[in-house]
Scaffold this motif. Structure first.
Motif, PDB file in Angstrom:
ATOM      1  N   TYR A  64      32.712  38.660  46.475  1.00  0.00           N
ATOM      2  CA  TYR A  64      32.772  39.061  45.067  1.00  0.00           C
ATOM      3  C   TYR A  64      34.006  39.899  44.770  1.00  0.00           C
ATOM      4  CZ  TYR A  64      31.329  41.427  40.717  1.00  0.00           C
ATOM      5  OH  TYR A  64      31.271  41.945  39.447  1.00  0.00           O
ATOM      6  N   GLY A  65      34.248  40.936  45.564  1.00  0.00           N
ATOM      7  CA  GLY A  65      35.465  41.721  45.372  1.00  0.00           C
ATOM      8  C   GLY A  65      35.288  43.066  44.707  1.00  0.00           C
ATOM      9  N   LEU A  66      34.065  43.431  44.346  1.00  0.00           N
ATOM     10  CA  LEU A  66      33.799  44.759  43.805  1.00  0.00           C
ATOM     11  C   LEU A  66      32.757  45.459  44.664  1.00  0.00           C
ATOM     12  CD1 LEU A  66      33.499  44.577  39.880  1.00  0.00           C
ATOM     13  CD2 LEU A  66      35.391  45.468  41.244  1.00  0.00           C
ATOM     14  N   ILE A  67      32.875  46.775  44.774  1.00  0.00           N
ATOM     15  CA  ILE A  67      31.858  47.568  45.462  1.00  0.00           C
ATOM     16  C   ILE A  67      30.597  47.590  44.608  1.00  0.00           C
ATOM     17  CG2 ILE A  67      31.256  49.903  46.206  1.00  0.00           C
ATOM     18  CD1 ILE A  67      34.209  50.299  46.910  1.00  0.00           C
TER      19      ILE A  67
ATOM     20  N   GLN B  84      44.012  33.005  34.191  1.00  0.00           N
ATOM     21  CA  GLN B  84      43.277  31.901  34.790  1.00  0.00           C
ATOM     22  C   GLN B  84      41.908  32.408  35.260  1.00  0.00           C
ATOM     23  OE1 GLN B  84      44.281  28.731  34.999  1.00  0.00           O
ATOM     24  NE2 GLN B  84      46.228  29.173  34.001  1.00  0.00           N
ATOM     25  N   PRO B  85      40.829  31.710  34.915  1.00  0.00           N
ATOM     26  CA  PRO B  85      39.511  32.127  35.405  1.00  0.00           C
ATOM     27  C   PRO B  85      39.412  31.933  36.908  1.00  0.00           C
ATOM     28  CG  PRO B  85      39.363  29.967  34.385  1.00  0.00           C
ATOM     29  CD  PRO B  85      40.761  30.458  34.129  1.00  0.00           C
ATOM     30  N   SER B  86      38.554  32.709  37.552  1.00  0.00           N
ATOM     31  CA  SER B  86      38.329  32.547  38.986  1.00  0.00           C
ATOM     32  C   SER B  86      37.655  31.205  39.246  1.00  0.00           C
ATOM     33  CB  SER B  86      37.430  33.671  39.503  1.00  0.00           C
ATOM     34  OG  SER B  86      36.094  33.470  39.061  1.00  0.00           O
ATOM     35  N   PRO B  87      37.737  30.695  40.478  1.00  0.00           N
ATOM     36  CA  PRO B  87      37.029  29.452  40.809  1.00  0.00           C
ATOM     37  C   PRO B  87      35.532  29.532  40.509  1.00  0.00           C
ATOM     38  CG  PRO B  87      38.631  29.930  42.504  1.00  0.00           C
ATOM     39  CD  PRO B  87      38.623  31.119  41.585  1.00  0.00           C
ATOM     40  N   VAL B  88      34.901  30.689  40.736  1.00  0.00           N
ATOM     41  CA  VAL B  88      33.471  30.823  40.446  1.00  0.00           C
ATOM     42  C   VAL B  88      33.219  30.754  38.945  1.00  0.00           C
ATOM     43  CG1 VAL B  88      31.573  32.510  40.400  1.00  0.00           C
ATOM     44  CG2 VAL B  88      32.733  31.980  42.540  1.00  0.00           C
TER      45      VAL B  88
ATOM     46  N   ARG C  49      29.785  36.790  33.592  1.00  0.00           N
ATOM     47  CA  ARG C  49      30.210  38.147  33.285  1.00  0.00           C
ATOM     48  C   ARG C  49      31.290  38.562  34.281  1.00  0.00           C
ATOM     49  NH1 ARG C  49      24.314  41.234  32.478  1.00  0.00           N
ATOM     50  NH2 ARG C  49      23.529  39.869  30.795  1.00  0.00           N
ATOM     51  N   HIS C  50      32.317  39.266  33.798  1.00  0.00           N
ATOM     52  CA  HIS C  50      33.357  39.739  34.716  1.00  0.00           C
ATOM     53  C   HIS C  50      33.758  41.178  34.384  1.00  0.00           C
ATOM     54  CE1 HIS C  50      35.687  38.136  31.342  1.00  0.00           C
ATOM     55  NE2 HIS C  50      35.334  36.920  31.691  1.00  0.00           N
ATOM     56  N   PRO C  51      32.832  42.121  34.601  1.00  0.00           N
ATOM     57  CA  PRO C  51      33.166  43.522  34.372  1.00  0.00           C
ATOM     58  C   PRO C  51      34.232  44.010  35.350  1.00  0.00           C
ATOM     59  CG  PRO C  51      31.086  43.349  35.543  1.00  0.00           C
ATOM     60  CD  PRO C  51      31.464  41.956  35.149  1.00  0.00           C
ATOM     61  N   VAL C  52      35.030  44.953  34.899  1.00  0.00           N
ATOM     62  CA  VAL C  52      36.061  45.543  35.758  1.00  0.00           C
ATOM     63  C   VAL C  52      35.419  46.441  36.814  1.00  0.00           C
ATOM     64  CG1 VAL C  52      38.100  47.045  35.799  1.00  0.00           C
ATOM     65  CG2 VAL C  52      37.790  45.412  33.933  1.00  0.00           C
ATOM     66  N   SER C  53      34.273  47.032  36.470  1.00  0.00           N
ATOM     67  CA  SER C  53      33.565  47.913  37.387  1.00  0.00           C
ATOM     68  C   SER C  53      32.066  47.821  37.126  1.00  0.00           C
ATOM     69  CB  SER C  53      34.038  49.354  37.219  1.00  0.00           C
ATOM     70  OG  SER C  53      33.214  50.257  37.941  1.00  0.00           O
TER      71      SER C  53
ATOM     72  N   GLN D 105      35.226  38.171  39.300  1.00  0.00           N
ATOM     73  CA  GLN D 105      36.376  38.991  38.911  1.00  0.00           C
ATOM     74  C   GLN D 105      36.963  38.482  37.599  1.00  0.00           C
ATOM     75  OE1 GLN D 105      38.191  41.756  40.917  1.00  0.00           O
ATOM     76  NE2 GLN D 105      35.984  41.848  41.154  1.00  0.00           N
ATOM     77  N   PRO D 106      37.545  39.380  36.790  1.00  0.00           N
ATOM     78  CA  PRO D 106      38.144  38.956  35.512  1.00  0.00           C
ATOM     79  C   PRO D 106      39.277  37.960  35.724  1.00  0.00           C
ATOM     80  CG  PRO D 106      37.927  41.351  35.616  1.00  0.00           C
ATOM     81  CD  PRO D 106      37.640  40.838  36.996  1.00  0.00           C
TER      82      PRO D 106
END
Length: 305
Positions: free
Chosen positions: A87-90, A44-48, A60-64, A32-33
Motif C-alpha cells: 500500500y505504501g502508507l503506515i 496518472q492513477p496507480s495500477p490498483v 479512496r487515496h488519502p495522503v494520510s 496512493q494518490p
C-alpha cells in the motif's frame, strides 16, 4: 466477506482481481494518490486505482490515515477484514483495529527474513535460493505480526521483475485460501532473533563497482532489474554515457576490475568475470548483448570506469 483492499503497484492488482472474482464484496479500494508521470507529467492513477475503477469499486487515496476524520470514514465501512498489498502508507492502530478480523498483509518474503520495503530486491541480491509469500496479521511493528500462511518459490536466475509478477499471483492465491479458512487459521509468532531487514534501495547501490566479485555483480543486475537498474558508464562521443545492466552471466577470464576481456564483452571483476546478456542505454529500449555491440562495439582492453 466485506473487504477493504489497500494497495498501490502492479504487485497488488492480482490480489484485488482474485478477491473480486471469488465473490467477496470489495467495499472500497485504498491506494496512493495519482502521481505525475510521462513526458507531460500528467497525473496518472496507480495500477490498483485503474483496476478498481475497471471493476466498479469505490476508490479512496488519502495522503494520510493519521487524522480522526479519515479513520472514522474507514471504520464506517464496517469491513470484516482489510487486505493489504504494498500500500505504501503506515497504518495507525485505529485503522488496524477497525475491521472485525483486522488487517492482513501479503508480504513478499518468508518472514521473518526480509522485513521492510524491498524484500524481493534484497532476496535476489543476497543470493537466496528460495523466497515466497507470507500472509501476516498486521500490527504496529514493521512486518512483525503473527503469520497465518506461507508459500515458497525458487529464486533460480529470475530478476526482481520476474519474481514480482510470480509472487503477485502466488500472494493472490494464498490470500484467497487464507480467507476461506480464516476462523480456523492458527497464527504463528515470528522469531525476532531470525529477522533480517530489506531497506528501500538507495540510488548509490545501483552503480556497479567492478572490484566486487562477479557473482555479486550478476546478482545485483538481476536484483535491480528492471528498476532502478544496476548501471555502469562507457566513454561516448559526448563524454561518459550511463548504461543499465539488466541481466548477465558468469564468464571465464580475469583481468583488472572493469577490463573488457574480449570482443564478446566479457568484463573482469574483483574476482571472476561477467558477460552482459541484456543492457539498456539511456533513453533507449533494452536490448540483447549482440544488438548492443552492433551499435556500440568495444575494444578488448577497454577499462570501464
Amino acid at each position: 466477506m466485506r473487504i477493504i483492499f489497500m494497495g498501490t503497484p502492479d504487485f497488488a492488482v492480482p490480489a484485488l482481481e482474485a478477491l473480486h472474482a471469488a465473490g467477496h464484496e470489495i467495499v472500497c479500494a485504498y491506494t496512493q494518490p495519482p502521481r505525475p508521470a510521462g513526458r507531460g507529467k500528467k497525473l496518472q492513477p496507480s495500477p490498483v486505482q485503474a483496476a478498481a475503477e475497471r471493476l466498479g469499486i469505490e476508490v479512496r487515496h488519502p495522503v494520510s490515515l493519521k487524522n480522526t476524520e479519515e479513520q472514522e470514514r474507514f471504520a464506517a465501512l464496517e469491513a470484516n477484514v482489510a487486505v493489504v498489498a504494498a500500500y505504501g502508507l503506515i497504518l495507525p492502530q485505529a485503522i488496524l483495529d477497525a475491521p472485525k478480523h483486522g488487517c492482513l498483509n501479503i508480504h513478499a518474503s518468508i518472514l521473518p527474513r526480509w522485513r521492510g520495503a524491498a524484500p524481493i530486491h534484497r532476496a535476489v541480491m543476497a543470493g537466496d535460493d528460495v523466497t515466497g509469500i507470507t500472509i501476516m496479521q498486521m500490527e504496529a511493528g514493521l512486518d512483525t505480526g503473527p503469520m497465518l500462511a506461507k508459500a515458497t518459490t525458487p529464486v533460480d536466475r529470475k530478476t526482481t521483475g520476474e519474481l514480482t509478477a510470480e509472487l503477485a499471483e502466488l500472494g493472490a492465491r494464498l490470500m484467497l485460501e487464507t480467507l476461506g479458512k480464516l476462523n480456523g487459521v492458527r497464527a504463528e509468532s515470528q522469531d525476532d532473533a531470525q529477522a533480517s531487514y530489506a531497506p528501500k534501495i538507495d540510488k548509490a547501490e545501483a552503480r556497479i563497482d567492478w572490484s566486487k566479485p562477479a557473482e555479486e555483480i550478476e546478482r545485483l543486475a538481476r536484483g535491480l532489474a528492471p528498476f532502478p537498474g544496476a548501471w555502469f558508464e562507457l566513454e561516448g562521443t559526448n563524454g561518459l554515457e550511463r548504461v543499465k545492466l539488466l541481466r548477465a552471466e558468469l564468464a571465464a577470464g580475469s583481468g583488472a576490475p572493469g577490463e573488457v576481456l574480449d570482443e564478446d564483452f566479457s568484463i573482469a571483476c574483483g574476482s571472476g568475470a561477467i558477460r552482459p546478456l541484456r543492457l539498456q542505454r539511456a533513453g533507449k529500449p533494452a536490448m540483447d548483448r549482440a544488438e548492443f555491440l552492433r551499435g556500440r562495439p568495444l575494444t578488448k582492453g577497454t577499462i570501464l570506469p
